[in-house]
Structure formats: structure tokens, C-alpha cells
Design an enzyme around this catalytic site. Structure first.
Site, PDB file in Angstrom:
ATOM      1  CD1 TRP A  92      32.832  42.398  48.519  1.00  0.00           C
ATOM      2  CD2 TRP A  92      31.593  44.355  48.714  1.00  0.00           C
ATOM      3  NE1 TRP A  92      33.528  43.571  48.436  1.00  0.00           N
ATOM      4  CE2 TRP A  92      33.026  44.773  48.285  1.00  0.00           C
ATOM      5  CE3 TRP A  92      30.786  45.513  48.761  1.00  0.00           C
ATOM      6  CZ2 TRP A  92      33.397  46.205  48.339  1.00  0.00           C
ATOM      7  CZ3 TRP A  92      31.055  46.816  48.853  1.00  0.00           C
ATOM      8  CH2 TRP A  92      32.333  46.995  48.722  1.00  0.00           C
ATOM      9  CG  ASP A 140      27.366  41.285  44.335  1.00  0.00           C
ATOM     10  OD1 ASP A 140      27.918  41.612  42.989  1.00  0.00           O
ATOM     11  OD2 ASP A 140      27.638  42.105  45.375  1.00  0.00           O
ATOM     12  CE  LYS A 177      34.264  44.903  41.961  1.00  0.00           C
ATOM     13  NZ  LYS A 177      35.534  45.452  42.473  1.00  0.00           N
TER      14      LYS A 177
END
Ligand code: PMP
Length: 382
Positions: free
Chosen positions: A112, A190, A214
């Protein structure tokens, strides 16, 4: 904390998905009970976002989020759409500034952060993006290079990192070396796959963002925490106009309602925040439960005499996403059998990300300890 989800035959189902992930059962029950009549015979989905009822939901959702993370008053909380991937574009556009000589620094520890760095390079130019850790050095296997191998640029516009790499199972937690970043350089983080799993000192960050699907809610909503002074014009990238909906200020100036916000996902996030506060007792308590769950699984892997193995270096093992291999390696016959038997026993979505293979068990907040116990019992038996 209970999870007694069953399939149509009555078999208990445990969902180890990396996201969209398992949700607290009581949250889904409340949402189901309120689905047809949230207020005056209307579903929340049918109410105007300008209605007093929805404004109340939004205000309470933000307030609970602020309480949970003890967000200081000089930070704005923004609700947007477009997922964390949109934030990969928003970070450079909102923070790279006008000085072409200034770099933006990316710490690449997995899939990511690598994508985030690529998007920054695409938008503001390759020459402005400095990769603090080369992907080769960090080898995407969870072995984070020694701190003296990290190469920050001089006075970058910001430093970007991902606190938990969902695909590779690499998590900094309290190990991020904040002392290496000069105090005046904003840190952009992030936290999509570990936000609300443990308390965080928000004041150390310029920007924190997370896609909800999530630990926070359903897909379709992203939450960004921005230090107020970073909304000033001098931080904006000056190389191209910023689309309205990619500008932090559009959300900040209109309390996340420049256009229609994702009303239903905001409501579900609010239910999850209440669950964390009231049922769990806050983030310290959540962190203790998460540590127990992760310890149980990692110790099972470690004590298997090599039958199971985890490729991630111990200090950086994620509490949220646990990648592991079964004897015989990736794609081997035992791995296939493991996944098949696990699924027959109701343990679903255990296959690793398609780019890395292997097994991955995601232990987000809503996964109860007894669910992890079922998994490790099966692993021992297998
Ligand atoms: N960052 C991390 C850490 C992620 O796990 C994900 C999604 N799995 C993303 C970014 C991308 O999120 P989205 O799909 O919401 O754009």
C-alpha cells in the site's frame, strides 16, 4: 464481545477477511432493527443529509471518534468517499506545496505504501518523490531495514508511511521512529487496517487517514484527521488545480457536506464507535484484547516446529493481519488442504492476498478471542 454467526445449516462461521472485514454482531443487529424505521417511519438511507436527524448522526459520530482517539481540538475530522486510494492522491495534492525543489518522502514497507508513492510520482513528478526505504531493501517481506539505512531528504514537504501493511502483515505500532522526522515536517499516515485497534497519539501526525472497511465500518467511507494549520494555501500543490472533492478544505469548510456524504456508512461507523466505547470500554481495552488474539496465533505458529511459519520479522508482526505459510510452502498441497478443511469448518477468507499467496488471518477488532481459539485449535489438529 460475541460473534455467533452461522450459515444456513447452523454451522458457526468465522470470517478472517482482510477487508471488507468482520463487523461487530451487535452493530449489525442494531442496524437491522433500525433499518425500516430509524426515525418517523424512515430508514436512515431515506433521510436528507440536510435533515436535523442526519446532522445529529454526523455530529455524534464525529464526537465519538474524537473521544476514542482523544483527537486534539486543532485537528479536523473529515468524512469522504473514494477509499484510502483517493487519499493517496489527496496527500500530494494538498501537501506538496509550490516549491519544486522540495521532495515528499515515502517509507515503503509493503504494497500500500508502494502504491501511495507511485500515485504521488504520477501527480507531482517522479523527481519530487524520495523513497526513504527502497522496496528492494525492505523486500516486502517484513524485514524493515536498520534505521541508519533510511534516507530521508532534507526538509521534505511531508513524510508518508503506512502503519499496517495489510497485504504483507507488517505493522509499525509504537516502533515508528518519530525522532528521525524533523518536528516541522508533517507526517502523513495510512492507518486503514489498524485504526482504532489501539490508542494513538494524534498530535504526532499531520494527517491520518483510513478507509473504514476493516476496523471502522462498511466500505464507502474514509475518515481523515488533518491538523488545521495544514489547510493553509501554501501547502497545496501548485502544479495543477485541485479537483474540488480532492481538496481537504472542501470537506473542512463544509463539515464533510459539500456534496451528499455517505450517510449510511457514517451511521454504521457511529454504531461501531459506540460499540468500542460502551461494549469494549475504549481503545486501551481493545488493544489488550487485540494483543491477546495476536499472541495466541503467533505463539501457535512459533511452537509448531516449523510446520507453520511467518515471514515477517518479529518486531514488525502485525496484530491485525497475520500472514503465514504451511509446510510445503506457497501454493503447496498442504496449503490447499488447509484452506479447504478450514472452510469446511466455517473458517472463511483465510487465503493470502492474490499477490503474495500463503495464508492470511485478519484479526480485526470485531474478531473475538474465542474465534482465534477455534483457528489455533484447528491448526494444531491439522
Ligand atoms: N491502504 C491500506 C493499508 C489498505 O489495506 C487498503 C485496502 N485494503 C488501501 C489502502 C486501499 O483502500 P481502498 O480500497 O479503500 O481504496
Amino acid at each position: 464481545m460475541q460473534n455467533t454467526r452461522v450459515d444456513s445449516t447452523g454451522k458457526r462461521i468465522l470470517n478472517f477477511s482482510a477487508g471488507p472485514g468482520l463487523m461487530p454482531q451487535s452493530v449489525l443487529e442494531t442496524a437491522a432493527a433500525e433499518m425500516l424505521n430509524f426515525s418517523q417511519g424512515h430508514s436512515l438511507m431515506e433521510l436528507s443529509h440536510r435533515s436535523g436527524v442526519f446532522e445529529g448522526v454526523l455530529a455524534e459520530t464525529e464526537a465519538a471518534f474524537r473521544r476514542l482517539l482523544s483527537i486534539p481540538s486543532n485537528y479536523k475530522v473529515l468524512f469522504s468517499q473514494g477509499g484510502a486510494t483517493t487519499q493517496f492522491s489527496m496527500a500530494p495534492l494538498n501537501l506538496a506545496g509550490s516549491d519544486k525543489a522540495k521532495k515528499v518522502d515515502y517509507i515503503v514497507t509493503g504494497a500500500w505504501s508502494s502504491k501511495a508513492a507511485e500515485e504521488a510520482a504520477r501527480l507531482i513528478g517522479k523527481d519530487r518523490v524520495n523513497t526513504v526505504l527502497s522496496t528492494k531493501k525492505s523486500n516486502h517481506n517484513g524485514d524493515i531495514p536498520q534505521l541508519n539505512d533510511w534516507s530521508f531528504s532534507k526538509d521534505p514537504a511531508y513524510v508518508f508511511y503506512c502503519d499496517n501493511e495489510t497485504v504483507h502483515g507488517v505493522e509499525f505500532k509504537d516502533k515508528f521512529p518519530f525522532h528521525l522526522v524533523p518536528a516541522n515536517v508533517p507526517i502523513v499516515c495510512d492507518m486503514s487496517s489498524n485504526i482504532l485497534s489501539t490508542p494513538v497519539d494524534v498530535s504526532k501526525f499531520g494527517v491520518i487517514f483510513a478507509g473504514a472497511q476493516k476496523n471502522m465500518g462498511p466500505a464507502g467511507i474514509t475518515v481523515t484527521i488533518v491538523r488545521e494549520d495544514l489547510l493553509a494555501p501554501q501547502y497545496k500543490y501548485s502544479g495543477s488545480p485541485i479537483p474540488l472533492l480532492l481538496d481537504f478544505n472542501s470537506y473542512s469548510a463544509h463539515d464533510s457536506m459539500l456534496n451528499t456524504p455517505p450517510t449510511f456508512p457514517i451511521y454504521i461507523c457511529g454504531l461501531i464507535f459506540k460499540w468500542l466505547e460502551k461494549d469494549i470500554g475504549g481503545l486501551s481495552q481493545m488493544a489488550a484484547i487485540n494483543a491477546q488474539k495476536a499472541d495466541l496465533l503467533y505463539s501457535t505458529i512459533e511452537s509448531s516446529n516449523g510446520f507453520y511459519s511467518c515471514p515477517v520479522a518479529k518486531p514488525y508482526r502485525s496484530r491485525m493481519n497475520v500472514p503465514f505459510l504451511v509446510k510445503g510452502g506457497k501454493g503447496g498441497a498442504l496449503e490447499t488442504l488447509f484452506l479447504k478443511e478450514a472452510e469446511e469448518k466455517g473458517m472463511i477468507q483465510l487465503a493470502g492476498h492474490r499477490s503474495v499467496g500463503g495464508i492470511r488471518a485478519s484479526l480485526y477488532n470485531a474478531m473475538p478471542l474465542d474465534g482465534v481459539q477455534v483457528l489455533v485449535d484447528f491448526m494444531k489438529e491439522f
